[in-house]
Design a protein around this motif. Sequence first.
Motif, PDB file in Angstrom:
ATOM      1  N   ALA A  71       6.884 -14.094  39.350  1.00 56.15           N
ATOM      2  CA  ALA A  71       8.243 -13.633  39.063  1.00 56.15           C
ATOM      3  C   ALA A  71       8.424 -13.241  37.599  1.00 56.15           C
ATOM      4  O   ALA A  71       8.981 -12.175  37.293  1.00 56.15           O
ATOM      5  CB  ALA A  71       9.243 -14.722  39.452  1.00 56.15           C
ATOM      6  N   ASN A  72       7.948 -14.062  36.683  1.00 58.57           N
ATOM      7  CA  ASN A  72       8.156 -13.785  35.257  1.00 58.57           C
ATOM      8  C   ASN A  72       7.427 -12.522  34.816  1.00 58.57           C
ATOM      9  O   ASN A  72       7.963 -11.695  34.068  1.00 58.57           O
ATOM     10  CB  ASN A  72       7.695 -14.984  34.432  1.00 58.57           C
ATOM     11  CG  ASN A  72       8.083 -14.854  32.977  1.00 58.57           C
ATOM     12  OD1 ASN A  72       9.227 -14.553  32.659  1.00 58.57           O
ATOM     13  ND2 ASN A  72       7.127 -15.055  32.077  1.00 58.57           N
ATOM     14  N   VAL A  73       6.194 -12.362  35.309  1.00 59.63           N
ATOM     15  CA  VAL A  73       5.412 -11.184  34.928  1.00 59.63           C
ATOM     16  C   VAL A  73       6.063  -9.906  35.458  1.00 59.63           C
ATOM     17  O   VAL A  73       6.194  -8.910  34.734  1.00 59.63           O
ATOM     18  CB  VAL A  73       3.971 -11.310  35.465  1.00 59.63           C
ATOM     19  CG1 VAL A  73       3.191 -10.024  35.201  1.00 59.63           C
ATOM     20  CG2 VAL A  73       3.278 -12.484  34.805  1.00 59.63           C
ATOM     21  N   LEU A  74       6.478  -9.936  36.715  1.00 59.31           N
ATOM     22  CA  LEU A  74       7.086  -8.750  37.315  1.00 59.31           C
ATOM     23  C   LEU A  74       8.431  -8.431  36.678  1.00 59.31           C
ATOM     24  O   LEU A  74       8.786  -7.255  36.505  1.00 59.31           O
ATOM     25  CB  LEU A  74       7.243  -8.949  38.818  1.00 59.31           C
ATOM     26  CG  LEU A  74       5.931  -9.037  39.602  1.00 59.31           C
ATOM     27  CD1 LEU A  74       6.198  -9.345  41.064  1.00 59.31           C
ATOM     28  CD2 LEU A  74       5.134  -7.745  39.465  1.00 59.31           C
ATOM     29  N   SER A  75       9.185  -9.465  36.338  1.00 61.72           N
ATOM     30  CA  SER A  75      10.477  -9.240  35.661  1.00 61.72           C
ATOM     31  C   SER A  75      10.254  -8.614  34.287  1.00 61.72           C
ATOM     32  O   SER A  75      10.981  -7.694  33.882  1.00 61.72           O
ATOM     33  CB  SER A  75      11.232 -10.568  35.518  1.00 61.72           C
ATOM     34  OG  SER A  75      11.563 -11.084  36.783  1.00 61.72           O
ATOM     35  N   SER A  76       9.251  -9.091  33.548  1.00 62.10           N
ATOM     36  CA  SER A  76       8.936  -8.516  32.240  1.00 62.10           C
ATOM     37  C   SER A  76       8.445  -7.081  32.384  1.00 62.10           C
ATOM     38  O   SER A  76       8.767  -6.213  31.564  1.00 62.10           O
ATOM     39  CB  SER A  76       7.868  -9.365  31.536  1.00 62.10           C
ATOM     40  OG  SER A  76       8.339 -10.670  31.295  1.00 62.10           O
ATOM     41  N   GLU A  77       7.663  -6.829  33.415  1.00 60.25           N
ATOM     42  CA  GLU A  77       7.160  -5.478  33.661  1.00 60.25           C
ATOM     43  C   GLU A  77       8.313  -4.505  33.875  1.00 60.25           C
ATOM     44  O   GLU A  77       8.304  -3.387  33.351  1.00 60.25           O
ATOM     45  CB  GLU A  77       6.250  -5.503  34.894  1.00 60.25           C
ATOM     46  CG  GLU A  77       5.641  -4.161  35.242  1.00 60.25           C
ATOM     47  CD  GLU A  77       4.824  -4.220  36.509  1.00 60.25           C
ATOM     48  OE1 GLU A  77       5.433  -4.078  37.599  1.00 60.25           O
ATOM     49  OE2 GLU A  77       3.614  -4.429  36.421  1.00 60.25           O
ATOM     50  N   GLY A 109       9.711  -1.523  31.282  1.00 62.39           N
ATOM     51  CA  GLY A 109       9.421  -0.220  31.870  1.00 62.39           C
ATOM     52  C   GLY A 109       7.949   0.085  32.039  1.00 62.39           C
ATOM     53  O   GLY A 109       7.540   1.249  31.957  1.00 62.39           O
ATOM     54  N   ILE A 110       7.135  -0.916  32.298  1.00 64.59           N
ATOM     55  CA  ILE A 110       5.697  -0.703  32.449  1.00 64.59           C
ATOM     56  C   ILE A 110       5.398   0.211  33.638  1.00 64.59           C
ATOM     57  O   ILE A 110       4.560   1.121  33.560  1.00 64.59           O
ATOM     58  CB  ILE A 110       4.960  -2.048  32.620  1.00 64.59           C
ATOM     59  CG1 ILE A 110       5.257  -2.978  31.427  1.00 64.59           C
ATOM     60  CG2 ILE A 110       3.472  -1.824  32.788  1.00 64.59           C
ATOM     61  CD1 ILE A 110       4.793  -2.430  30.106  1.00 64.59           C
ATOM     62  N   SER A 111       6.105  -0.029  34.746  1.00 65.78           N
ATOM     63  CA  SER A 111       5.868   0.789  35.939  1.00 65.78           C
ATOM     64  C   SER A 111       6.192   2.243  35.690  1.00 65.78           C
ATOM     65  O   SER A 111       5.464   3.151  36.129  1.00 65.78           O
ATOM     66  CB  SER A 111       6.705   0.257  37.116  1.00 65.78           C
ATOM     67  OG  SER A 111       6.300  -1.051  37.458  1.00 65.78           O
ATOM     68  N   ARG A 112       7.289   2.520  34.967  1.00 67.11           N
ATOM     69  CA  ARG A 112       7.664   3.922  34.685  1.00 67.11           C
ATOM     70  C   ARG A 112       6.618   4.602  33.802  1.00 67.11           C
ATOM     71  O   ARG A 112       6.334   5.787  33.962  1.00 67.11           O
ATOM     72  CB  ARG A 112       9.038   3.957  34.008  1.00 67.11           C
ATOM     73  CG  ARG A 112      10.193   3.575  34.922  1.00 67.11           C
ATOM     74  CD  ARG A 112      11.524   3.990  34.319  1.00 67.11           C
ATOM     75  NE  ARG A 112      11.725   3.398  33.003  1.00 67.11           N
ATOM     76  CZ  ARG A 112      12.299   2.204  32.819  1.00 67.11           C
ATOM     77  NH1 ARG A 112      12.706   1.498  33.870  1.00 67.11           N
ATOM     78  NH2 ARG A 112      12.468   1.710  31.596  1.00 67.11           N
ATOM     79  N   LYS A 113       6.050   3.855  32.884  1.00 66.36           N
ATOM     80  CA  LYS A 113       5.022   4.438  32.010  1.00 66.36           C
ATOM     81  C   LYS A 113       3.784   4.830  32.810  1.00 66.36           C
ATOM     82  O   LYS A 113       3.138   5.833  32.524  1.00 66.36           O
ATOM     83  CB  LYS A 113       4.653   3.447  30.911  1.00 66.36           C
ATOM     84  CG  LYS A 113       5.801   3.172  29.937  1.00 66.36           C
ATOM     85  CD  LYS A 113       5.418   2.104  28.917  1.00 66.36           C
ATOM     86  CE  LYS A 113       6.586   1.802  27.977  1.00 66.36           C
ATOM     87  NZ  LYS A 113       6.259   0.745  26.993  1.00 66.36           N
ATOM     88  N   TYR A 114       3.452   4.030  33.822  1.00 66.94           N
ATOM     89  CA  TYR A 114       2.265   4.329  34.629  1.00 66.94           C
ATOM     90  C   TYR A 114       2.517   5.461  35.620  1.00 66.94           C
ATOM     91  O   TYR A 114       1.571   5.997  36.200  1.00 66.94           O
ATOM     92  CB  TYR A 114       1.795   3.084  35.384  1.00 66.94           C
ATOM     93  CG  TYR A 114       0.861   2.221  34.578  1.00 66.94           C
ATOM     94  CD1 TYR A 114      -0.487   2.542  34.478  1.00 66.94           C
ATOM     95  CD2 TYR A 114       1.328   1.096  33.898  1.00 66.94           C
ATOM     96  CE1 TYR A 114      -1.359   1.767  33.722  1.00 66.94           C
ATOM     97  CE2 TYR A 114       0.471   0.310  33.143  1.00 66.94           C
ATOM     98  CZ  TYR A 114      -0.874   0.648  33.058  1.00 66.94           C
ATOM     99  OH  TYR A 114      -1.718  -0.128  32.306  1.00 66.94           O
ATOM    100  N   GLN A 115       3.793   5.815  35.842  1.00 69.35           N
ATOM    101  CA  GLN A 115       4.079   6.892  36.775  1.00 69.35           C
ATOM    102  C   GLN A 115       3.550   8.238  36.284  1.00 69.35           C
ATOM    103  O   GLN A 115       3.321   9.155  37.077  1.00 69.35           O
ATOM    104  CB  GLN A 115       5.590   6.989  37.027  1.00 69.35           C
ATOM    105  CG  GLN A 115       6.124   5.845  37.879  1.00 69.35           C
ATOM    106  CD  GLN A 115       7.620   5.954  38.094  1.00 69.35           C
ATOM    107  OE1 GLN A 115       8.252   6.936  37.712  1.00 69.35           O
ATOM    108  NE2 GLN A 115       8.199   4.931  38.727  1.00 69.35           N
ATOM    109  N   VAL A 116       3.361   8.374  34.981  1.00 68.41           N
ATOM    110  CA  VAL A 116       2.864   9.645  34.435  1.00 68.41           C
ATOM    111  C   VAL A 116       1.344   9.700  34.438  1.00 68.41           C
ATOM    112  O   VAL A 116       0.753  10.717  34.046  1.00 68.41           O
ATOM    113  CB  VAL A 116       3.379   9.857  32.993  1.00 68.41           C
ATOM    114  CG1 VAL A 116       4.907   9.909  32.980  1.00 68.41           C
ATOM    115  CG2 VAL A 116       2.863   8.756  32.064  1.00 68.41           C
TER     116      VAL A 116
END
Length: 342
Positions: free
Chosen positions: A167-173, A177-184
């Motif tokens: 939970a903590n890791v995913l909340s921090s992600e 905005g880690i997921s948005r950065k990987y979208q590119v």
Amino acid sequence: MMILGPVITIAILSSAFSDLMKKYDGVDEFQAGYRTEEGSVFAQWTDMVKETGTENGIKFSEYPEGKPEDVIKHNHLAGFVVFEKDGYTLYKSADYEIEGITLEYFLDCMAGEFEKSAMQSVIPVNEEQKVKLSVRKLEYLPAVDATDYYGIIYIVYFTWIGFVCAANVLSSEKKYGISRKYQVTAVPGFKMYLSKWLPAVLVVTAGIAVTVALTVLLYGIHWGNIFVSAGLILLTIMAATAFGLMLYSVFQNMALTIIVLFISTFVMGFFGGSFETYMYSAWPESVKCLSPIYHTNRALVELSSMGHSKYAVSAVVYLSAVLVISTAVAVISDRMRRGGKA
């Protein structure tokens, strides 16, 4: 939580329900007293009662004086029978519950034989006429005590809520905005999913492994077939983690994900034997079979008590289905948010 939670819960529940799940191992030879009143119809049978009782593990001793309750207490007897003029009265000790039931059954059998013999005007003095207690072996599942039962099923229960470790890791992600950065990037959606699923599985597996080791050392829990049981627990961790990631991919809110996860696990555990043992549950089998936790619990408990279980196969099928469906939903949901990108 993953280590201390199960250890504490198992200790509390196994202690609370130890009497409920206590198994019956039969009784050894025990002592009983008797007294024959003057003019009793049983007077001619007392020697037969003593002889037959000895053959069946009941040693009768005569006590002509004293209140039956006091005689039982002072001589540590399982029971005391007073052969009266037209019948008998049995006194049983509260400290020897099973022995008292055995004694009651014995006297009932003896009285039945005496009645038949009296009707035939025959006194049973030969070997063929001696009373034999009728004992019928029933087919049943071997008993499992409370420590083994709760020591197994609460490992399964906490495994299903093990997703909170991520939970903590995913909340921090999400916060950074880690997921948005990987979208590119060109990283496929399935690899992105594995980057979350695999670490979570490893962390929960490590925690559960420590918990199992602690509970075995502290409580002496028996796991039966170690390799099959370990495989089922690992598959449960994989499926439960995938289920948690699926909820998170759908709701995109960690608080809501945790709430739905806990409710879902509670419902599956409610029908699966996490709170009310599945052996004593009044719910129809068709309802219980809808819960993946039921199949896993029953497979592991039967592996512990019998060394084998037909539910191991259904547990693998259910858990594999949860793993595949949850993974597919999570990956598709993530792909849709990324605008259909692979």
